[in-house]
Design an enzyme around this catalytic site. Structure first.
Site, PDB file in Angstrom:
ATOM      1  N   LYS A  95      -0.465  -8.238   2.706  1.00  0.00           N
ATOM      2  CA  LYS A  95       0.667  -7.833   1.870  1.00  0.00           C
ATOM      3  C   LYS A  95       1.947  -7.775   2.716  1.00  0.00           C
ATOM      4  CE  LYS A  95      -2.484  -4.882  -0.796  1.00  0.00           C
ATOM      5  NZ  LYS A  95      -2.681  -3.524  -1.335  1.00  0.00           N
ATOM      6  N   TYR A 135      -2.490  -8.085 -10.317  1.00  0.00           N
ATOM      7  CA  TYR A 135      -3.004  -6.710 -10.452  1.00  0.00           C
ATOM      8  C   TYR A 135      -3.223  -6.313 -11.917  1.00  0.00           C
ATOM      9  CZ  TYR A 135      -2.494  -5.417  -5.488  1.00  0.00           C
ATOM     10  OH  TYR A 135      -2.656  -5.299  -4.123  1.00  0.00           O
ATOM     11  N   ASN A 198      -1.246  -0.285   2.421  1.00  0.00           N
ATOM     12  CA  ASN A 198      -2.569  -0.485   3.038  1.00  0.00           C
ATOM     13  C   ASN A 198      -2.807  -1.928   3.494  1.00  0.00           C
ATOM     14  OD1 ASN A 198      -3.098  -1.672   0.592  1.00  0.00           O
ATOM     15  ND2 ASN A 198      -4.716  -0.243  -0.019  1.00  0.00           N
TER      16      ASN A 198
END
Ligand code: DAT
Ligand code: MG
Length: 237
Positions: A95, A135, A198
């Site tokens: 990411k 998502y 994360n």
């Protein structure tokens, strides 16, 4: 497709075996290499060229081409063929936080060192609409909009990794969603602190992997190849 290569390999194994049977001392490298070369038709030249090279060195002729190289090559090709059916693929993305923090090499090396094979890779800045598609299963969650803003805020390194059990074990390498709960030794456990940053995404199942690979990559972007290390990563004794 790699299955085509494996079929070629299989044909070559058979050619090698029959050539070796018809050769009383199992040491006439030239005949065996010719059989293999015919069968490979240029697709997988490694074994044929090894045999030819060994054959041209007179001092090693009997030993290298007959006694050592050939049985090893046959053994490895059979292993690869047996293994081809068990391969799976997963979608892994670093990411924007992982890219900006300079963690690309660190993360790729963990998958590489494990023995998985990289079959697609590209750096993209996804749009928010694209992030929402990625998502989609989280659209009811309160953090959904912020999460999609974040994913589309900068470059994402999109990848497909291949290997036995790579979907499930890839998630193990990544660690728990919340880095506060990820085990040390995992990517998130070692390299991230909070759930909102994360650093990495990994498909969570067979269907998701298929959908995500299809969303991020065109079929033509997936590269089918045989990695030399595979014959040492896989095998049954
Ligand atoms: P994972 O990425 O481990 O598959 P997930 O699919 O449940 O986890 O969630 C996708 C991402 O959404 C996750 O990597 C980080 C973010 N996220 C999950 N739970 C969150 C929460 N409680 N607060 C903020 N962000 C969250
Ligand atoms: Mg998930």
């Amino acid at each position: 497709m790699s299955s085509q290569i494996y079929r070629s390999a299989s044909k070559a194994v058979k050619a090698l075996l029959s050539a070796s049977k018809s050769s009383p001392l199992f040491g006439e490298g030239r005949a065996v290499a010719a059989a293999a070369a015919t069968s490979f038709r240029g697709k997988v030249p490694a074994v044929a060229s090894i045999c030819e090279r060994a054959d041209s060195r007179n001092a090693f002729r009997g030993w290298v081409s007959g006694a050592l190289v050939l049985p090893a090559a046959v053994y490895m090709l059979q292993d690869q063929e047996a293994h081809a059916a068990e391969m799976e693929r997963t979608f892994i993305a670093i990411k924007p936080d992982g890219v900006q923090r300079g963690l690309i090499a660190e993360i790729i090396s963990r998958f590489e060192r494990k023995g998985y094979k990289l079959v697609a890779i590209k750096l993209v800045v996804p749009s928010k609409e694209f992030a929402e598609k990625h998502y989609h299963d989280l659209k009811e969650r309160p953090f959904f909009s912020g999460l999609c803003d974040f994913l589309s805020s900068g470059p994402v390194l999109a990848m497909v990794w291949e290997g036995e059990g790579v979907i499930k074990y890839g998630r193990k390498l990544i660690g728990a969603t919340d880095p506060q709960k990820s085990e040390p030794g995992t990517i998130r456990g070692d390299l991230a602190v909070v759930v909102g940053r994360n650093i990495i995404h990994g498909s969570d199942g067979l269907e998701t992997a298929k959908d995500e690979i299809g969303l991020w990559f065109e079929p033509s972007e997936l590269v089918n190849y045989t990695c030399n290390a595979e014959k040492w990563v896989y095998g049954v004794n």
